[in-house]
Design a protein around this motif. Structure first.
Motif, short mmCIF file in Angstrom:
data_model
loop_
_atom_site.label_atom_id
_atom_site.label_comp_id
_atom_site.label_asym_id
_atom_site.label_seq_id
_atom_site.Cartn_x
_atom_site.Cartn_y
_atom_site.Cartn_z
N VAL A 1 0.83 -1.20 0.00
CA VAL A 1 0.00 0.00 0.00
C VAL A 1 0.86 1.26 0.00
O VAL A 1 0.61 2.21 -0.75
CB VAL A 1 -0.95 0.00 1.22
CG1 VAL A 1 -1.62 1.35 1.39
CG2 VAL A 1 -2.00 -1.09 1.07
N SER A 2 1.90 1.26 0.82
CA SER A 2 2.77 2.44 0.91
C SER A 2 3.54 2.68 -0.38
O SER A 2 3.75 3.83 -0.80
CB SER A 2 3.74 2.29 2.08
OG SER A 2 3.05 2.22 3.31
N ALA A 3 3.97 1.59 -1.03
CA ALA A 3 4.79 1.74 -2.23
C ALA A 3 3.96 2.00 -3.48
O ALA A 3 4.39 2.73 -4.39
CB ALA A 3 5.64 0.48 -2.43
N PHE A 4 2.76 1.41 -3.56
CA PHE A 4 2.01 1.41 -4.81
C PHE A 4 0.69 2.17 -4.73
O PHE A 4 0.19 2.66 -5.74
CB PHE A 4 1.76 -0.05 -5.22
CG PHE A 4 1.00 -0.21 -6.50
CD1 PHE A 4 1.44 0.36 -7.69
CD2 PHE A 4 -0.18 -0.94 -6.52
CE1 PHE A 4 0.72 0.21 -8.87
CE2 PHE A 4 -0.91 -1.10 -7.70
CZ PHE A 4 -0.45 -0.52 -8.87
N ASN A 5 0.10 2.27 -3.55
CA ASN A 5 -1.17 2.96 -3.35
C ASN A 5 -2.26 2.42 -4.27
O ASN A 5 -2.88 3.15 -5.05
CB ASN A 5 -1.01 4.46 -3.57
CG ASN A 5 -2.29 5.24 -3.23
OD1 ASN A 5 -3.06 4.84 -2.38
ND2 ASN A 5 -2.50 6.35 -3.92
N ALA B 1 -4.88 5.08 3.22
CA ALA B 1 -4.10 3.85 3.08
C ALA B 1 -4.65 2.76 3.97
O ALA B 1 -4.75 1.58 3.56
CB ALA B 1 -2.63 4.13 3.42
N ARG B 2 -5.02 3.12 5.18
CA ARG B 2 -5.55 2.12 6.13
C ARG B 2 -6.86 1.53 5.64
O ARG B 2 -7.19 0.39 5.96
CB ARG B 2 -5.75 2.76 7.50
CG ARG B 2 -4.48 3.27 8.15
CD ARG B 2 -4.74 3.80 9.55
NE ARG B 2 -3.55 4.47 10.07
CZ ARG B 2 -3.40 5.78 10.20
NH1 ARG B 2 -4.41 6.58 9.88
NH2 ARG B 2 -2.29 6.30 10.66
N LEU B 3 -7.62 2.30 4.87
CA LEU B 3 -8.93 1.85 4.41
C LEU B 3 -8.90 1.18 3.04
O LEU B 3 -9.96 0.92 2.46
CB LEU B 3 -9.90 3.04 4.38
CG LEU B 3 -10.21 3.68 5.75
CD1 LEU B 3 -11.11 4.90 5.57
CD2 LEU B 3 -10.85 2.67 6.69
N THR B 4 -7.71 0.92 2.51
CA THR B 4 -7.60 0.25 1.21
C THR B 4 -8.39 -1.06 1.23
O THR B 4 -8.15 -1.91 2.09
CB THR B 4 -6.14 -0.05 0.87
OG1 THR B 4 -5.39 1.17 0.85
CG2 THR B 4 -6.02 -0.74 -0.49
N PRO B 5 -9.35 -1.25 0.33
CA PRO B 5 -10.12 -2.50 0.32
C PRO B 5 -9.22 -3.70 0.06
O PRO B 5 -8.37 -3.67 -0.84
CB PRO B 5 -11.11 -2.29 -0.83
CG PRO B 5 -11.20 -0.82 -1.03
CD PRO B 5 -9.83 -0.29 -0.69
N VAL B 6 -9.39 -4.74 0.85
CA VAL B 6 -8.65 -5.99 0.68
C VAL B 6 -9.68 -7.11 0.56
O VAL B 6 -10.46 -7.34 1.49
CB VAL B 6 -7.71 -6.27 1.87
CG1 VAL B 6 -6.93 -7.56 1.64
CG2 VAL B 6 -6.74 -5.10 2.07
#
Length: 425
Positions: A353-357, A391-396
């Motif tokens: 997430v941090s590298a690619f968003n 970032a924390r809310l990125t759907p997984v």
């Protein structure tokens, strides 16, 4: 190759090639089918007459076909003619190579598998080529497959392997679980079959399957990651509708990003790689150690109930699926092992997430069958490892059919050139 964004495109003008408009029309039909000429014209914001020549050319080439709307929703009057992409006339041969077994599938360009064959993976790449050259020509669907099923043109073979590959040269650069390094798979197999042969690594293949064969899921998300957690760990990245491969075609090797220099030894020879904490073998090992710990404490005289253990808990499990089954029966050790793996998966996802968003992350692999046990710890670690709320809310999301997605990714590798955007200088 770059996929056309059917939600944000620019029509070609007289100064540009009509091929661009042709590919836009083909992709709109593919993603919206069945679609009428009138709806197609509205989507492109042009007069219906402006599409006549392109549609006629696509029908004549066999790329699309016309059918009558029998839905009964069109009211009185003449039933509209609908356009669909013809996929069963074009076939792909997909090959999924794993350390234990290899699966071959014959599929049409929609991803429908018509026939398959599985055999033990040979020890050497030369033996694998021999096996494929023998089995692929005789792979046909059963007679019950339907009229014409499997009798289309075979357009190519795509091989998916667990490791680093260079698809431009058709070489496996390094596949530690196969113990292969700098191997040419494509050229010798292509010579023997008389077909083009493509090569891709497993996570990128899974990402391609999402991109090309599940357009309804990814049409609104053009930046996503597919994380494969299985024998190893790899990440397929899609940026603006195109697989991200990097300068040397080795992008996405997050599985060998260091999490802990004092961690377990990875198959690559380093210590503490993300893969060494989350691969299937580590989940099994984690469970076994937990059960043995309980056994040792009970032997030391501690009062310890075995009420939550299954009858065969002390029989070493060999697969993650077994552990998921035991967790489903309420076994504490199995639940703990899956949760621990889930937490480490989340730690690695924080780096992705941090590298690619990405706009979305798909997680594939056998462990996703235990998603109920890994999702919470995974999300906790992802939250702890990222810096912003977005970032924390990125759907997984879990992929429930990871084995199929390797095969479908291979199909996509063969099919994609038909639908890809024309190359731009």
């Amino acid at each position: 190759m770059r996929k056309i964004n059917t939600r944000n495109f620019h029509r070609a003008s007289r100064s540009t090639s009509r091929e661009v408009n042709r590919q836009i029309v083909l992709n709109l039909i593919r993603e919206q089918q069945p679609i009428s000429r009138a709806d197609l014209a509205r989507r492109m914001e042009v007069a219906r007459s402006a599409l006549t020549l392109i549609v006629r050319e696509l029908v004549a080439s066999g790329s699309i076909y016309e059918s009558v709307d029998d839905s009964g929703t069109h009211g009185l009057g003449r039933r509209p003619t609908l356009l669909r992409v013809r996929t069963n006339a074009q076939l792909a041969i997909a090959v999924d190579v794993r350390s234990t077994d290899t699966t071959i599938a014959l599929a049409d360009f929609s991803g429908q598998v018509l026939a398959r064959d599985t055999f033990a993976t040979p020890d050497t790449p030369e033996a694998l080529i021999d096996e494929l050259a023998e089995r692929i020509p005789v792979l046909h669907p059963p007679p019950a497959g339907g009229l014409g099923a499997g009798h289309g043109e075979r357009r190519g073979v795509a091989i998916v392997v667990p490791g680093m590959v260079d698809g431009r040269t058709g070489r496996v650069l390094y596949a530690p679980r196969l113990r292969w390094r700098d191997v040419d798979l494509c050229a010798p197999l292509s010579r023997r079959l008389g077909l083009p042969v493509y090569l891709e690594n497993a996570p990128i293949a899974c990402a391609l399957a999402r991109l090309w064969l599940a357009p309804e899921e990814t049409a609104a998300v053009r930046n996503f990651a597919y994380v494969s957690i299985s024998e190893g760990v790899g990440v397929g990245l899609v940026a603006n509708g195109e697989a991200l491969r990097g300068e040397a075609h080795t992008a996405g090797e997050f599985g060998h990003v260091l999490l802990d220099p004092h961690g377990p030894t990875c198959v690559c020879g380093k210590r503490g790689c993300w893969e060494s904490f989350t691969c299937n073998a580590m989940t099994v090992e984690r469970y076994v150690e937990r059960v043995m710990h309980r056994r040792a404490r009970r032997a030391a005289g501690e009062r310890w109930s075995d009420a939550t253990l299954s009858a065969d808990a002390y029989a070493r499990p060999t697969t993650v699926e077994e552990i998921v089954g035991r967790a489903g029966r309420g076994e504490e050790e199995a639940i703990w092992a899956l949760a621990e793996t889930g937490w480490y998966i989340g730690r690695g996802l924080a780096s992705v997430v941090s590298a690619f968003n990405p706009g979305r992350i798909y997680v594939g692999g056998e462990i996703t069958a235990g998603w109920a046990f890994i999702e919470g710890p995974l999300r906790q670690a992802l939250t702890e490892g990222t810096l912003t709320e977005a970032a924390r809310l990125t759907p997984v999301l879990p992929d429930r059919r990871p084995a199929e997605y390797r095969l479908l990714g291979a199909v996509a590798l063969v099919a994609a050139p038909t639908f890809a955007a024309p190359p731009v200088a």
